[in-house]
Design an enzyme around this catalytic site. Structure first.
Site, PDB file in Angstrom:
ATOM      1  N   ARG A 145      16.698 -14.873  52.379  1.00  0.00           N
ATOM      2  CA  ARG A 145      15.559 -14.905  53.293  1.00  0.00           C
ATOM      3  C   ARG A 145      15.227 -16.337  53.711  1.00  0.00           C
ATOM      4  O   ARG A 145      14.863 -16.585  54.846  1.00  0.00           O
ATOM      5  CB  ARG A 145      14.382 -14.305  52.524  1.00  0.00           C
ATOM      6  CG  ARG A 145      13.249 -13.807  53.310  1.00  0.00           C
ATOM      7  CD  ARG A 145      12.385 -12.916  52.441  1.00  0.00           C
ATOM      8  NE  ARG A 145      12.578 -13.131  51.002  1.00  0.00           N
ATOM      9  CZ  ARG A 145      12.120 -12.311  50.064  1.00  0.00           C
ATOM     10  NH1 ARG A 145      11.436 -11.244  50.392  1.00  0.00           N
ATOM     11  NH2 ARG A 145      12.315 -12.565  48.793  1.00  0.00           N
ATOM     12  N   HIS A 191      25.253  -1.007  29.003  1.00  0.00           N
ATOM     13  CA  HIS A 191      26.261  -1.734  28.221  1.00  0.00           C
ATOM     14  C   HIS A 191      26.655  -1.004  26.928  1.00  0.00           C
ATOM     15  O   HIS A 191      27.834  -0.837  26.640  1.00  0.00           O
ATOM     16  CB  HIS A 191      25.763  -3.136  27.855  1.00  0.00           C
ATOM     17  CG  HIS A 191      25.265  -3.916  29.036  1.00  0.00           C
ATOM     18  ND1 HIS A 191      25.895  -3.907  30.252  1.00  0.00           N
ATOM     19  CD2 HIS A 191      24.189  -4.737  29.193  1.00  0.00           C
ATOM     20  CE1 HIS A 191      25.236  -4.697  31.099  1.00  0.00           C
ATOM     21  NE2 HIS A 191      24.196  -5.205  30.477  1.00  0.00           N
ATOM     22  N   LYS A 231      16.269  -8.262  21.508  1.00  0.00           N
ATOM     23  CA  LYS A 231      16.068  -9.637  21.961  1.00  0.00           C
ATOM     24  C   LYS A 231      15.412 -10.422  20.822  1.00  0.00           C
ATOM     25  O   LYS A 231      14.802  -9.845  19.935  1.00  0.00           O
ATOM     26  CB  LYS A 231      15.177  -9.663  23.206  1.00  0.00           C
ATOM     27  CG  LYS A 231      15.684  -8.722  24.317  1.00  0.00           C
ATOM     28  CD  LYS A 231      15.704  -9.365  25.669  1.00  0.00           C
ATOM     29  CE  LYS A 231      16.099  -8.403  26.759  1.00  0.00           C
ATOM     30  NZ  LYS A 231      17.537  -8.213  26.937  1.00  0.00           N
ATOM     31  N   LYS A 274      23.215 -14.820  18.940  1.00  0.00           N
ATOM     32  CA  LYS A 274      23.826 -13.966  19.949  1.00  0.00           C
ATOM     33  C   LYS A 274      25.106 -13.415  19.332  1.00  0.00           C
ATOM     34  O   LYS A 274      26.000 -14.171  18.951  1.00  0.00           O
ATOM     35  CB  LYS A 274      24.167 -14.801  21.184  1.00  0.00           C
ATOM     36  CG  LYS A 274      24.769 -14.000  22.335  1.00  0.00           C
ATOM     37  CD  LYS A 274      24.952 -14.921  23.537  1.00  0.00           C
ATOM     38  CE  LYS A 274      25.609 -14.221  24.696  1.00  0.00           C
ATOM     39  NZ  LYS A 274      24.708 -13.326  25.423  1.00  0.00           N
TER      40      LYS A 274
HETATM   41  N1  LIG Z   1      19.767 -12.494  37.154  1.00  0.00           N
HETATM   42  C1  LIG Z   1      20.578 -11.888  36.294  1.00  0.00           C
HETATM   43  O1  LIG Z   1      21.030 -12.456  35.295  1.00  0.00           O
HETATM   44  C2  LIG Z   1      20.963 -10.470  36.499  1.00  0.00           C
HETATM   45  C3  LIG Z   1      20.586  -9.805  37.650  1.00  0.00           C
HETATM   46  N2  LIG Z   1      21.005  -8.513  37.843  1.00  0.00           N
HETATM   47  C4  LIG Z   1      20.638  -7.802  39.078  1.00  0.00           C
HETATM   48  O2  LIG Z   1      21.065  -8.557  40.200  1.00  0.00           O
HETATM   49  C5  LIG Z   1      20.160  -8.397  41.272  1.00  0.00           C
HETATM   50  C6  LIG Z   1      19.636  -9.782  41.705  1.00  0.00           C
HETATM   51  O3  LIG Z   1      18.945 -10.371  40.630  1.00  0.00           O
HETATM   52  P1  LIG Z   1      18.456 -11.882  40.675  1.00  0.00           P
HETATM   53  O4  LIG Z   1      19.490 -12.771  41.228  1.00  0.00           O
HETATM   54  O5  LIG Z   1      17.947 -12.172  39.317  1.00  0.00           O
HETATM   55  O6  LIG Z   1      17.215 -11.796  41.697  1.00  0.00           O
HETATM   56  P2  LIG Z   1      16.428 -12.992  42.367  1.00  0.00           P
HETATM   57  O7  LIG Z   1      15.055 -12.491  42.617  1.00  0.00           O
HETATM   58  O8  LIG Z   1      16.604 -14.253  41.620  1.00  0.00           O
HETATM   59  O9  LIG Z   1      17.153 -13.186  43.785  1.00  0.00           O
HETATM   60  C7  LIG Z   1      17.017 -12.279  44.834  1.00  0.00           C
HETATM   61  C8  LIG Z   1      17.724 -12.799  46.064  1.00  0.00           C
HETATM   62  O10 LIG Z   1      17.569 -11.826  47.076  1.00  0.00           O
HETATM   63  C9  LIG Z   1      16.986 -12.403  48.230  1.00  0.00           C
HETATM   64  N3  LIG Z   1      16.071 -11.445  48.850  1.00  0.00           N
HETATM   65  C10 LIG Z   1      15.192 -10.619  48.235  1.00  0.00           C
HETATM   66  N4  LIG Z   1      14.548  -9.857  49.149  1.00  0.00           N
HETATM   67  C11 LIG Z   1      15.041 -10.193  50.352  1.00  0.00           C
HETATM   68  C12 LIG Z   1      14.800  -9.756  51.673  1.00  0.00           C
HETATM   69  N5  LIG Z   1      13.911  -8.801  51.975  1.00  0.00           N
HETATM   70  N6  LIG Z   1      15.470 -10.330  52.664  1.00  0.00           N
HETATM   71  C13 LIG Z   1      16.358 -11.304  52.416  1.00  0.00           C
HETATM   72  N7  LIG Z   1      16.643 -11.763  51.177  1.00  0.00           N
HETATM   73  C14 LIG Z   1      15.990 -11.211  50.167  1.00  0.00           C
HETATM   74  C15 LIG Z   1      16.264 -13.623  47.750  1.00  0.00           C
HETATM   75  O11 LIG Z   1      16.241 -14.498  48.838  1.00  0.00           O
HETATM   76  P3  LIG Z   1      15.208 -15.720  48.904  1.00  0.00           P
HETATM   77  O12 LIG Z   1      15.539 -16.591  47.743  1.00  0.00           O
HETATM   78  O13 LIG Z   1      15.540 -16.351  50.209  1.00  0.00           O
HETATM   79  O14 LIG Z   1      13.845 -15.116  48.821  1.00  0.00           O
HETATM   80  C16 LIG Z   1      17.199 -14.091  46.626  1.00  0.00           C
HETATM   81  O15 LIG Z   1      18.270 -14.826  47.177  1.00  0.00           O
HETATM   82  C17 LIG Z   1      19.069  -7.458  40.752  1.00  0.00           C
HETATM   83  O16 LIG Z   1      19.433  -6.131  41.071  1.00  0.00           O
HETATM   84  C18 LIG Z   1      19.135  -7.639  39.254  1.00  0.00           C
HETATM   85  O17 LIG Z   1      18.665  -6.504  38.570  1.00  0.00           O
HETATM   86  C19 LIG Z   1      21.800  -7.853  36.948  1.00  0.00           C
HETATM   87  C20 LIG Z   1      22.191  -8.470  35.784  1.00  0.00           C
HETATM   88  C21 LIG Z   1      21.783  -9.808  35.439  1.00  0.00           C
HETATM   89  O1  LIG Z   2      22.348  -6.892  31.726  1.00  0.00           O
HETATM   90  C1  LIG Z   2      21.780  -7.623  30.934  1.00  0.00           C
HETATM   91  O2  LIG Z   2      22.533  -8.314  30.062  1.00  0.00           O
HETATM   92  C2  LIG Z   2      22.018  -9.482  29.423  1.00  0.00           C
HETATM   93  C3  LIG Z   2      22.939  -9.753  28.238  1.00  0.00           C
HETATM   94  O3  LIG Z   2      24.242 -10.022  28.709  1.00  0.00           O
HETATM   95  P1  LIG Z   2      25.248 -10.915  27.834  1.00  0.00           P
HETATM   96  O4  LIG Z   2      26.497 -10.934  28.631  1.00  0.00           O
HETATM   97  O5  LIG Z   2      24.585 -12.263  27.698  1.00  0.00           O
HETATM   98  O6  LIG Z   2      25.383 -10.240  26.511  1.00  0.00           O
HETATM   99  C4  LIG Z   2      20.580  -9.283  28.979  1.00  0.00           C
HETATM  100  O7  LIG Z   2      20.038 -10.487  28.470  1.00  0.00           O
HETATM  101  C5  LIG Z   2      19.737  -8.823  30.153  1.00  0.00           C
HETATM  102  O8  LIG Z   2      18.421  -8.556  29.702  1.00  0.00           O
HETATM  103  C6  LIG Z   2      20.327  -7.571  30.742  1.00  0.00           C
HETATM  104  O9  LIG Z   2      19.638  -7.253  31.957  1.00  0.00           O
END
Ligand SMILES: NC(=O)C1=CN([C@@H]2O[C@H](COP(=O)(O)OP(=O)(O)OC[C@H]3O[C@@H](n4cnc5c(N)ncnc54)[C@H](OP(=O)(O)O)[C@@H]3O)[C@@H](O)[C@H]2O)C=CC1
Ligand SMILES: O=C1O[C@H](COP(=O)(O)O)[C@@H](O)[C@H](O)[C@H]1O
Length: 499
Positions: A55, A247, A347, A352
């Site tokens: 965004r 997982h 957690k 780990k």
């Molecule tokens: N973070 C992690 O370690 C993990 C994440 N996930 C999954 O991955 C997905 C992403 O997670 P995560 O990276 O943490 O999320 P974040 O909130 O950190 O990032 C979301 C991203 O999506 C963009 N975004 C959100 N809404 C809009 C919109 N309406 N239009 C355009 N861009 C948008 C944001 O853009 P902007 O920055 O420009 O607002 C940002 O780049 C989720 O489904 C989460 O459950 C799964 C496992 C682990």
């Molecule tokens: O999907 C997830 O996994 C991590 C743990 O992943 P790992 O590869 O570090 O074992 C977990 O911390 C997180 O809550 C969960 O959304």
């Protein structure tokens, strides 16, 4: 297109990758570093292009700067090669788009056209699942897709069976199942894939892998971290939805499944679904006896004081959400009837550690020192992280003239780092991204797997809710509530602790 062989060789596949959510946490920490590593290993096609979408309104240069910053932060400096970094950053473009409205999507079709030749488009949805439907529909409406395009979706797929169906329906309205890649990053971990090799390439284990020879199975996925600033997400989910539904159940499937007819994605996934269908449902009295929910209180991690779950930033101090679950379950089929599967994950544990322990049965007739009887069973320890490896505990005679026929437990140990010292163990996302590019689905979760897993978890959660009991407390830095130890000791067993 890719030619895939059973030995894993593949020509580099020329694709375009559109990464939705390119400025988010997952992209920064995992996806761009993994794509960089693939480039470094020579696994990205020279012409492959990467489009980041988010965004925020930033220009190409600022985007490349941000991604360069992520590489510096999340790739080991010894693995950052200036030439590869420059080549990698050169592949990147950026578009600022509001994913919820179709207007911005025309620019994606233009980017596709600028690329010239028709290469498959991989769409990676690194955004919350509530956006999947909009993105898929708008991509289709803007003419950005063709019959080769595939989509990668992140977990969690919904919050329960019903919401997961809505998400899957929305994605499925645009992409057929054969082009949907549902990520469970545990399936990309090297040792998890090794489970398939271990079980199905080694006759030694193939013949022993059933209730005649295995007494019980333990799976521990312990995390040292807390909820890492994700209170809003985590408090809605809890450890059962966050870790067990995906997982841990995937690990159960890989341990318990019957041999697939071949290594094709659907042959493997058909067998996994049979396991999920055979998971024993929990009754109310089983929940009281065989399931322990916990929540961490203040304690220590690596010698430093850390807050309890209810004191984390943004916390609602009355939350009953679990940060720990331990349970005894069973796969009710001919292979596994009567073999408990003990699962635990939490957690803020002391370290780990993810490992599977297969406990083999004792010999039918025991002839050694009765005091050593407890020793006398083989164990296979499959360590997923850290220090990936496989260890088989065997019994030998203790050496020395004065020892008679005393037994000693010793390991046959395959430590991947020392056995294959030159091989870097790739991060799970590297493997998974590579498989998507190759168009191979065997490491991705099929819709019916997700739904059977949710069905089983939903029933468990419904019974929890009826009981309305608060979780048991455990101090951060411990192995969970004392009740989780009692749960396994009531069966005359203990959690394997030889870490
Ligand atoms: N973070 C992690 O370690 C993990 C994440 N996930 C999954 O991955 C997905 C992403 O997670 P995560 O990276 O943490 O999320 P974040 O909130 O950190 O990032 C979301 C991203 O999506 C963009 N975004 C959100 N809404 C809009 C919109 N309406 N239009 C355009 N861009 C948008 C944001 O853009 P902007 O920055 O420009 O607002 C940002 O780049 C989720 O489904 C989460 O459950 C799964 C496992 C682990
Ligand atoms: O999907 C997830 O996994 C991590 C743990 O992943 P790992 O590869 O570090 O074992 C977990 O911390 C997180 O809550 C969960 O959304």
């Amino acid at each position: 297109m890719t030619r895939h062989t059973r030995s894993g060789d593949a020509e580099r596949t020329d694709i375009d990758l559109a990464l939705f959510g390119a400025l988010g946490d997952l992209s920064r920490r995992k996806l761009f570093p993994a794509l960089y590593q693939l480039d470094r290993e020579g696994l990205l096609h020279d012409d492959t292009r990467l489009l980041g979408l988010a965004r925020q309104d930033i220009d190409q240069e600022a985007f490349r700067e941000r991604i360069h910053g992520s590489l510096k932060e999340y790739v080991k400096s010894s693995e950052l090669d200036d030439k590869v970094v420059a080549r990698f950053l050169d592949r990147l473009s950026f578009l600022s788009v509001d994913f919820t409205t179709v207007e911005g999507y025309g620019a994606i079709a233009e980017w596709r056209e600028q690329g010239g030749q028709q290469r498959p488009l991989v769409v990676y949805l690194a955004v919350g699942a509530s956006l999947y439907g909009d993105i898929c529909r708008h991509l289709e409406a803007s003419g950005s897709l063709d019959e080769q395009s595939r989509v990668v979706v992140e977990k969690p797929i919904g919050y329960d069976l019903e919401s997961s169906r809505e998400v899957n329906d929305a994605v499925g309205a645009v992409f057929p199942e054969s082009r949907v890649y549902r990520i469970d990053h545990y399936l990309g971990k090297e040792t998890v894939q090794n489970l398939i090799a271990l079980r199905f390439a080694n006759p030694l284990f193939g013949t022993q892998w059933n209730q005649n020879h295995i007494s019980h199975v333990e799976i521990t996925v312990a995390e040292k971290v807390g909820i890492e600033g994700r209170w809003g997400y985590f408090d809605e989910a809890g450890q059962l939805r966050d870790m067990v539904q995906n997982h841990l159940l995937q690990l159960v499937c890989l341990i318990a499944m019957d041999p697939p007819a071949n290594l094709d994605a659907d042959a493997i996934r058909d067998e996994k679904v049979k396991v999920l269908k055979a998971l024993k449902p929990f009754t109310d009295d089983m929940i009281g006896r065989d399931v322990v929910r916990g929540q961490y209180t203040a304690g220590t991690s690596d010698g430093t004081s850390v807050p309890g779950y209810l004191e984390e930033e943004g916390a609602n101090t009355r939350s009953h959400t679990e940060t720990f679950v331990a349970m005894k379950t069973e796969v009710s089929n001919w292979r596994w009837a009567g073999v408990p599967f003990y699962l635990r994950t939490g957690k803020r544990m002391p370290e780990k550690l993810s490992q599977i322990v297969i406990h083999f049965r004792q010999q039918p007739h025991y002839i050694f020192d009765p005091d050593q009887r407890a020793l006398a069973a083989n164990k296979l320890i499959i360590r997923l992280q850290p220090e990936e490896g496989i260890r088989l505990e065997v019994l030998t005679k203790d050496s020395g003239l004065d020892k008679g026929m005393r037994l000693r437990r010793g390991p046959l140990h395959l430590d991947f780092n020392s056995a294959f010292p030159k091989a870097r163990i790739p991060d799970a996302y590297e493997r998974l991204l590579l498989e998507v590019m190759k168009g191979q689905q065997y490491l991705f979760v099929r819709r019916d797997e997700v739904e059977h897993a949710w069905h089983w978890c939903d029933e468990l959660i419904a019974t929890w809710q009826d009981r309305d009991e608060p979780p048991r407390r455990y101090p951060a830095g411990s192995w969970g509530p004392v009740a989780s130890i009692a749960m396994i000791t009531q069966d005359g067993r203990s959690w394997y602790e030889d870490y």
